[in-house]
Design an enzyme around this catalytic site. Structure first.
Site, short mmCIF file in Angstrom:
data_model
loop_
_atom_site.label_atom_id
_atom_site.label_comp_id
_atom_site.label_asym_id
_atom_site.label_seq_id
_atom_site.Cartn_x
_atom_site.Cartn_y
_atom_site.Cartn_z
N ILE A 193 -5.87 8.58 11.93
CA ILE A 193 -6.70 8.87 10.76
C ILE A 193 -5.80 9.32 9.60
O ILE A 193 -5.21 10.40 9.63
CB ILE A 193 -7.74 9.96 11.08
CG1 ILE A 193 -8.56 9.55 12.33
CG2 ILE A 193 -8.64 10.19 9.88
CD1 ILE A 193 -9.23 8.19 12.23
N THR A 194 -5.73 8.49 8.58
CA THR A 194 -4.94 8.81 7.39
C THR A 194 -5.63 9.91 6.60
O THR A 194 -6.84 9.85 6.37
CB THR A 194 -4.75 7.56 6.51
OG1 THR A 194 -4.18 6.52 7.29
CG2 THR A 194 -3.83 7.85 5.34
N GLN A 375 18.39 -8.46 3.84
CA GLN A 375 19.38 -9.51 4.09
C GLN A 375 20.30 -9.70 2.89
O GLN A 375 21.52 -9.85 3.04
CB GLN A 375 18.68 -10.83 4.43
CG GLN A 375 19.60 -11.90 4.96
CD GLN A 375 20.17 -11.56 6.32
OE1 GLN A 375 19.59 -10.78 7.06
NE2 GLN A 375 21.31 -12.14 6.66
N GLU A 402 -6.40 -1.19 8.29
CA GLU A 402 -7.55 -1.82 7.63
C GLU A 402 -7.73 -3.28 8.08
O GLU A 402 -8.08 -4.16 7.28
CB GLU A 402 -7.44 -1.72 6.11
CG GLU A 402 -7.69 -0.30 5.63
CD GLU A 402 -8.26 -0.20 4.23
OE1 GLU A 402 -9.08 -1.07 3.86
OE2 GLU A 402 -7.90 0.75 3.53
#
Length: 422
Positions: A193-194, A375, A402
């Protein structure tokens, strides 16, 4: 001076009545553009939003992003500053003291914030995700109580749906809410849970019909839950690969009492509310991925114009110049994808197809472009003294949260095939 004027303009929108003027201008602009045909031109208001967010991201977020990544500390000063500038809570209706900006406008802001640091941007965007169910399904009393408080002072909320055993498989959620009198008793565990440890309140999805044969569209209910409710246990901050200053936690609900007044719409409506929020929040998530990709492209290009091998700057080697060209193509196409998805929903049309295309593609190219930037930097790109290794770590979550990259393809395939079957 122009940037200061932009900041003052945004803040005046939030507190001095310019909200109505802005929304009317946006509506008039949309109408005129519809009449004159397709246009890529931003309105003056949108240019102001974009310029303010860009200045904030590049002058205040970007210089401290590496330190926040190193410490994992939650960026409270940046959150407060973003709130002061009107860059948070952009979706909140005017009736609750918000700007009531469209999704397109929010995407412009989100891309710029993500350029500075996607950890900061994710904390801000998670606020929008937590708010969206209340915006689309809350009654007037619920909106004024829970959205209104967020315009009065810097405050966070969270979207509590994922569980240890149920992410993409929302129908597999185990958290239950049992009605007893005028309350619901909630028991269960949420995960990933952000803003979980910083939120003032949660949007919570829980099963209210215990019958496993009942379809998901009728089995779950959406609740607004105060974060300081007795019985809520907030877990430790997770130590993630990237976006480390974002607050991600598990949350346990043990006999948490939620008044019936905090039910959104009614019993059984939760699944549709939770999924409906994604049509509005996936375009900004895609915009965040584009912001990261643009930053990676810019860093790689600047480096390629400075670094020399075999007697010339590496940008003059075809292998490197073609790599930069591919990166630029991906960034531009992903930007168009999120803008189309945002434009569709702002126009009042169902944008599920375009939202999933935007989110899926932008998440993929953010990872590709960040990897290519490493790279181009060569050995330096693998070192923490240079910015691109952080971008590569930060990018990965865009293919996961999401809705995973694979879930986006499931949705796009379903929507595409459905057009032919229909």
């Amino acid at each position: 001076m122009a940037a200061l004027r932009s900041a003052r303009l945004l803040r005046s929108f939030a507190v001095c009545g310019w909200r109505k003027q802005s929304s009317q201008a946006a509506a008039a602009s949309l109408k005129s553009k519809s009449a004159s045909g397709f246009s890529f031109e931003l309105t003056e208001e949108q240019k102001e939003f974009q310029a303010t967010a860009r200045k904030f991201a590049r002058e205040e977020i970007l210089p401290v992003a590496a330190e926040y990544d190193r410490t994992g500390e939650y960026p409270v000063p940046l959150i407060k500053r973003a709130w002061e500038l009107g860059l948070i809570n952009s979706h909140i209706p005017e009736s609750c003291g918000g700007l009531a900006l469209g999704i397109f406008d929010a995407c412009l802001i989100t891309e710029e914030l993500a350029y500075g640091c996607t950890g900061v941007q994710t904390a801000i965007e998670a606020n929008s995700l937590g708010q969206m169910p209340v915006i689309i399904a809350g009654n007037e009393q619920q909106q004024k109580k829970y959205l209104g408080r967020m315009t009065e002072e810097p405050m966070m909320c969270a979207y509590c749906v994922s569980e240890p055993g149920a992410g993409s498989d929302v129908a597999g959620l185990k958290t239950r809410a049992e009605k007893k009198g005028d309350e619901y008793i909630v028991n269960g565990q949420k995960m990933w849970i952000t803003n979980g440890g910083k939120a003032n309140w949660y949007f919570l999805l829980a099963r209210t019909n215990p019958d496993p044969k009942v379809p998901a569209s009728k089995a779950f209910t959406g609740f607004i839950v105060e974060a300081d409710s007795p019985g809520i246990q907030i877990g430790r901050k997770e130590l993630n690969m990237g976006q480390r200053c974002s607050d991600t936690r598990g949350i346990v609900f043990e006999d948490v009492r939620v008044p019936k007044e905090n039910v959104l719409i009614g019993e059984g409506a939760g699944f549709k509310i939770a999924m409906g929020a994604f049509d509005k929040t996936r375009p900004p998530v895609a915009a965040g991925a584009v912001g990261l990709a643009q930053r990676a492209l810019d860093e790689a290009t600047k480096y390629a114009l400075e670094r020399k091998t075999f007697g010339k700057i590496i940008a003059e080697h075809q292998a490197v110049s073609f790599l930069l060209a591919e990166m630029a193509m991906k960034v531009e196409l992903a930007r168009l994808a999120y803008q189309r998805a945002a434009w569709e929903v702002d126009s009042g049309r169902r944008n599920t197809y375009y939202a999933s295309i935007a989110k899926g593609y932008a998440g993929d190219i953010a990872n590709q472009v960040a990897t290519d930037a490493v790279q181009i930097f060569g050995g330096n790109g693998f070192n923490t003294e240079y910015p691109v290794e952080k971008l590569m770590r930060d990018a990965k979550i865009y293919q996961i949260y999401e809705g995973t990259a694979q879930i986006q393809r499931v949705i796009v395939a379903r929507e595409h095939i459905g057009k032919f079957k229909g």
